[in-house]
Design a protein around this motif. Structure first.
Motif, PDB file in Angstrom:
ATOM      1  N   THR A   5      -3.571   6.552  -8.936  1.00 13.69           N
ATOM      2  CA  THR A   5      -2.470   6.245  -9.899  1.00 13.69           C
ATOM      3  C   THR A   5      -2.803   5.371 -10.959  1.00 13.69           C
ATOM      4  O   THR A   5      -2.529   5.704 -12.226  1.00 13.69           O
ATOM      5  CB  THR A   5      -1.310   5.259  -9.156  1.00 13.69           C
ATOM      6  N   PHE A   6      -3.665   4.424 -10.848  1.00  9.57           N
ATOM      7  CA  PHE A   6      -4.095   3.540 -12.119  1.00  9.57           C
ATOM      8  C   PHE A   6      -5.576   3.749 -12.468  1.00  9.57           C
ATOM      9  O   PHE A   6      -5.986   3.129 -13.203  1.00  9.57           O
ATOM     10  CB  PHE A   6      -3.860   2.098 -11.336  1.00  9.57           C
ATOM     11  N   ALA A   7      -6.103   4.766 -12.046  1.00  7.59           N
ATOM     12  CA  ALA A   7      -7.477   5.255 -12.198  1.00  7.59           C
ATOM     13  C   ALA A   7      -7.786   5.165 -13.757  1.00  7.59           C
ATOM     14  O   ALA A   7      -8.968   4.610 -14.393  1.00  7.59           O
ATOM     15  CB  ALA A   7      -7.838   6.371 -11.599  1.00  7.59           C
ATOM     16  N   ALA A   8      -6.768   5.856 -14.813  1.00  4.78           N
ATOM     17  CA  ALA A   8      -7.105   6.029 -16.073  1.00  4.78           C
ATOM     18  C   ALA A   8      -6.867   4.963 -16.829  1.00  4.78           C
ATOM     19  O   ALA A   8      -7.111   4.903 -17.931  1.00  4.78           O
ATOM     20  CB  ALA A   8      -6.427   7.377 -16.486  1.00  4.78           C
ATOM     21  N   ASP A   9      -6.108   3.587 -16.100  1.00  2.34           N
ATOM     22  CA  ASP A   9      -5.365   2.847 -17.143  1.00  2.34           C
ATOM     23  C   ASP A   9      -6.621   2.014 -18.025  1.00  2.34           C
ATOM     24  O   ASP A   9      -6.468   1.829 -19.218  1.00  2.34           O
ATOM     25  CB  ASP A   9      -4.751   1.797 -16.246  1.00  2.34           C
ATOM     26  N   GLU A 137      -2.061   4.334  -4.229  1.00  3.37           N
ATOM     27  CA  GLU A 137      -2.362   4.827  -5.406  1.00  3.37           C
ATOM     28  C   GLU A 137      -2.206   6.492  -5.344  1.00  3.37           C
ATOM     29  O   GLU A 137      -3.129   7.136  -5.914  1.00  3.37           O
ATOM     30  CB  GLU A 137      -3.707   4.595  -5.990  1.00  3.37           C
ATOM     31  N   ALA A 138      -1.376   7.047  -4.898  1.00  2.00           N
ATOM     32  CA  ALA A 138      -1.014   8.439  -4.607  1.00  2.00           C
ATOM     33  C   ALA A 138       0.025   8.934  -5.513  1.00  2.00           C
ATOM     34  O   ALA A 138       0.091  10.275  -5.494  1.00  2.00           O
ATOM     35  CB  ALA A 138      -0.948   9.002  -3.048  1.00  2.00           C
ATOM     36  N   LEU A 149      -0.619   8.802 -19.246  1.00  2.00           N
ATOM     37  CA  LEU A 149      -0.141   7.590 -19.781  1.00  2.00           C
ATOM     38  C   LEU A 149      -0.569   6.581 -18.820  1.00  2.00           C
ATOM     39  O   LEU A 149      -0.541   6.594 -17.661  1.00  2.00           O
ATOM     40  CB  LEU A 149       1.372   7.811 -19.918  1.00  2.00           C
ATOM     41  N   SER A 150      -0.373   5.489 -19.461  1.00  3.40           N
ATOM     42  CA  SER A 150      -0.520   4.063 -18.677  1.00  3.40           C
ATOM     43  C   SER A 150       0.430   3.813 -17.524  1.00  3.40           C
ATOM     44  O   SER A 150       1.664   4.083 -17.659  1.00  3.40           O
ATOM     45  CB  SER A 150      -0.486   2.990 -19.796  1.00  3.40           C
ATOM     46  N   MET A 151       0.071   3.329 -16.307  1.00  4.27           N
ATOM     47  CA  MET A 151       1.040   3.440 -15.151  1.00  4.27           C
ATOM     48  C   MET A 151       0.837   1.882 -14.623  1.00  4.27           C
ATOM     49  O   MET A 151       1.733   1.693 -13.721  1.00  4.27           O
ATOM     50  CB  MET A 151       0.339   4.297 -14.018  1.00  4.27           C
ATOM     51  N   PRO A 182      -1.078  -4.768  -3.549  1.00  3.29           N
ATOM     52  CA  PRO A 182       0.398  -4.384  -3.417  1.00  3.29           C
ATOM     53  C   PRO A 182       1.291  -5.482  -2.465  1.00  3.29           C
ATOM     54  O   PRO A 182       0.750  -6.091  -1.753  1.00  3.29           O
ATOM     55  CB  PRO A 182       0.694  -3.070  -2.491  1.00  3.29           C
ATOM     56  N   SER A 183       2.647  -5.283  -2.740  1.00  3.14           N
ATOM     57  CA  SER A 183       3.430  -6.140  -2.104  1.00  3.14           C
ATOM     58  C   SER A 183       3.332  -5.745  -0.523  1.00  3.14           C
ATOM     59  O   SER A 183       3.591  -4.702   0.003  1.00  3.14           O
ATOM     60  CB  SER A 183       5.001  -6.239  -2.476  1.00  3.14           C
ATOM     61  N   THR A 184       3.310  -6.943   0.267  1.00  2.46           N
ATOM     62  CA  THR A 184       3.349  -6.918   1.808  1.00  2.46           C
ATOM     63  C   THR A 184       4.836  -7.186   2.327  1.00  2.46           C
ATOM     64  O   THR A 184       4.789  -7.022   3.665  1.00  2.46           O
ATOM     65  CB  THR A 184       2.314  -7.827   2.296  1.00  2.46           C
TER      66      THR A 184
END
Length: 604
Positions: A5-9, A137-138, A149-151, A182-184
């Motif tokens: 998910t955030f790999a490109a940011d 991150e799927a 686009l930015s995630m 991430p939130s727990t």
């Protein structure tokens, strides 16, 4: 395998920092159509002063360029957004939060029984599925015209809560130094008749509860909250206060350990689910309730609150500080386009019995009860002073605009300007939000719609001596200028946020930088008039949304939130009650403006 998910940011291009000269030149171009000759001359003098080689503009811009180049800074706007959103001191309820009203025939909705409990259970299950996919991150990064686009905003979807502060608010959010990763949290907060309940949505071993289990939990909430709570004990009312006042109320609550624990439960919850005990009278009533509703049944500081009415209709209210409409649209689309059972299966949901449901109680003294009751009454009065209207064009959409050879958004904005002139006799400052998520940490750019070409178009339409060819030429020219300016904004070549950030830098660091004198630009007619909106416009194109909406931004502004789709065009208008007649006149003229512009383009 899909990229994470955030790999490109971190690899996205940076938001370009314009030169001071470019922003000043564009600013003068942008404000000129709204100014008299004398006002423009005053503004030009203020710009010249800002541009002096030894002037304040040079010092502030140099500081901004230095910040932009610093290690760990993703964008020169990284401090602008907190200043803009978290720095606002008025109430965010109705003024800043925005909403979407979901369609009733989405795949998610039709996969459940059309009851409040079943629809709410489906939404919770879908959102938890999204959350677990996001944790892994799927979630595929959103792309637009082949561009990733930015995630980063997706990190604000779950367990994000805005915390009121005396000078500036802060944010309690996962993926932060205070709360890494991430939130727990495993729970949500469910509201009903002013009561708050903690309900687990994820079981002790990390598996989400089944749809039936969630439905049982929600039924337990409806039973336990059957009698409406007392007005003076519904703490949600406090989230409607102006921010510094709410900060003081929150500090008073925190002094009692029971209340500190209750606030922690609310602030760490994945999201809120607000169950209403009525069915809306019509779509406008549903929209109004999503925008403000009964504040006893809301926590406006929560990033995401799903609202489910008694008949199963549903929507979302969003706190704006970390989330823009484009992020919420892709989130909501993912939820609504898949059956509830598929979401549950994908997330690994399993039957575990009814989830834990516990009331969230506060210990309140007489002063605090009075504070809560006053906040609730004050907000009810404020909401009553907000006039709204829906306008729908069921036979006009992007398909028809393209047939007419015009950009759909340009068609919409030309229609708004023509209707505004016809209803009020003036051309007024108009804002349009332009998404810039193709950049690292990108959010939006402020576009000013009133170009010289736009004014010339409205003038031509209103001038009986101009023939059809002249009107048509003016419309085409204005549409082309609109598209060109939107492209400039998408490319980061826009003046307002750049100059505004220089103003913020002076406020934050003026003494340190030796820039303490007032800067003439920020008191100039151009700056004040260009940013004093008569129309504040923003679009949210999704086939899963009926209406999108937000409140007005000033005493005379009409908020224009529009859903422009291939086959239809729905608008939600909001303005303060004292100028409600002007909004209704604008709506009436909008219908004829659209018809006139469509006929003109069709003949051409």
């Amino acid at each position: 395998m899909t990229e994470r998910t955030f790999a490109a940011d971190d690899h996205l291009p940076r938001v370009p920092l314009p030169t001071l000269e470019d922003s000043c030149a564009r600013f003068l171009q942008w404000c000129a159509p709204l100014l008299t000759a004398a006002e423009l001359a005053t503004t030009e003098a203020a710009v010249a002063d800002l541009l002096r080689q030894d002037g304040p503009g040079r010092t502030l811009h140099a500081a901004l360029a230095e910040y932009d180049a610093a290690a760990g800074v993703g964008s020169w706007l990284d401090l602008f957004w907190p200043s803009r959103y978290l720095g606002r001191r008025d109430r965010i309820a109705l003024n800043a939060n925005f909403f979407f009203l979901f369609r009733d025939d989405t795949t998610l909705a039709t996969s459940t029984a059309a009851t409040q409990v079943d629809r709410a259970a489906g939404i919770i299950s879908a959102a938890v599925d999204y959350k677990l996919s996001l944790d892994a991150e799927a979630i595929p990064a959103v792309t637009q015209r082949g561009q990733t686009l930015s995630m980063w905003q997706n990190k604000y979807l779950f367990s994000e809560t805005r915390i009121p502060g005396e000078q500036q608010d802060s944010v309690r959010v996962p993926y932060s130094p205070e709360w890494p990763g991430p939130s727990t949290a495993k729970h949500v907060v469910v509201f009903f008749r002013g009561h708050m309940f903690r309900m687990d949505a994820i079981g002790p071993d990390g598996a989400p509860y089944s749809l039936d289990d969630l439905a049982d939990g929600l039924r337990a909430v409806l039973k336990a909250g059957a009698r409406s709570t007392r007005t003076d004990s519904a703490v949600g009312h406090l989230t409607t206060k102006a921010r510094a006042e709410w900060a003081a109320s929150r500090q008073a609550l925190l002094a009692e350990p029971t209340n500190a624990a209750a606030l922690n439960t609310i602030e760490t919850a994945l999201f809120c689910v607000c169950l209403e005990d009525f069915a809306p009278r019509d779509e406008l009533h549903a929209c109004d309730q999503l925008l403000h509703g009964d504040s006893a049944n809301r926590w406006f500081d929560k990033s995401v609150s799903f609202i489910v009415f008694g008949d199963g209709q549903a929507g979302i209210n969003v706190e704006h500080c970390g989330l823009d409409g484009t992020t919420i649209l892709s989130f909501v689309d993912t939820l609504l386009e898949t059956p509830a059972q598929e979401h549950a299966a994908r997330s690994g949901a399993k039957a575990q019995g009814m989830p834990a449901v516990e009331p969230i109680d506060f210990v309140l003294d007489a002063a605090q009860r009075n504070d809560i009751a006053e906040a609730g009454a004050d907000f009810a009065r404020y909401a009553a002073e907000n006039a709204t209207q829906t306008v729908s064009f069921p036979d006009f959409g992007t398909t028809r605009a393209k047939q007419l050879g015009i950009s759909p958004d340009a068609f919409a904005q030309l229609s708004y300007q023509l209707a505004h002139r016809r209803s009020k006799g003036i051309t007024g400052a108009t804002y349009e939000s332009i998404a810039t998520r193709q950049y690292r940490n990108g959010r939006t750019e402020a576009m000013r719609v009133v170009t010289p070409e736009m004014v010339a178009f409205v003038d031509a339409m209103q001038d009986p001596t101009v023939d059809q060819q002249g009107k048509l030429a003016a419309a085409r020219t204005a549409a082309a200028a609109h598209v060109e300016r939107a492209k400039q904004c998408q490319a980061g070549a826009a003046p307002e946020q750049h100059l505004w950030e220089l103003q913020w830098i002076q406020r934050r660091r003026g003494a340190e930088l030796g820039v303490t004198e007032p800067i003439a630009l920020f008191d100039s007619p151009g700056w004040l008039i260009m940013r004093d909106d008569y129309l504040s416009t923003s679009s949210a194109p999704s086939i899963n949304i009926r209406y999108f909406g937000f409140g007005s931004t000033s005493p005379r502004c009409i908020g224009v939130a529009y859903v422009l789709l291939p086959d239809r065009w729905n608008l939600y208008l909001a303005t303060p009650t004292p100028v409600a007649d002007q909004m209704h006149a604008f709506a009436d003229h909008l219908r004829t403006a659209v018809a006139d512009l469509e006929a003109l383009l069709a003949r051409g």
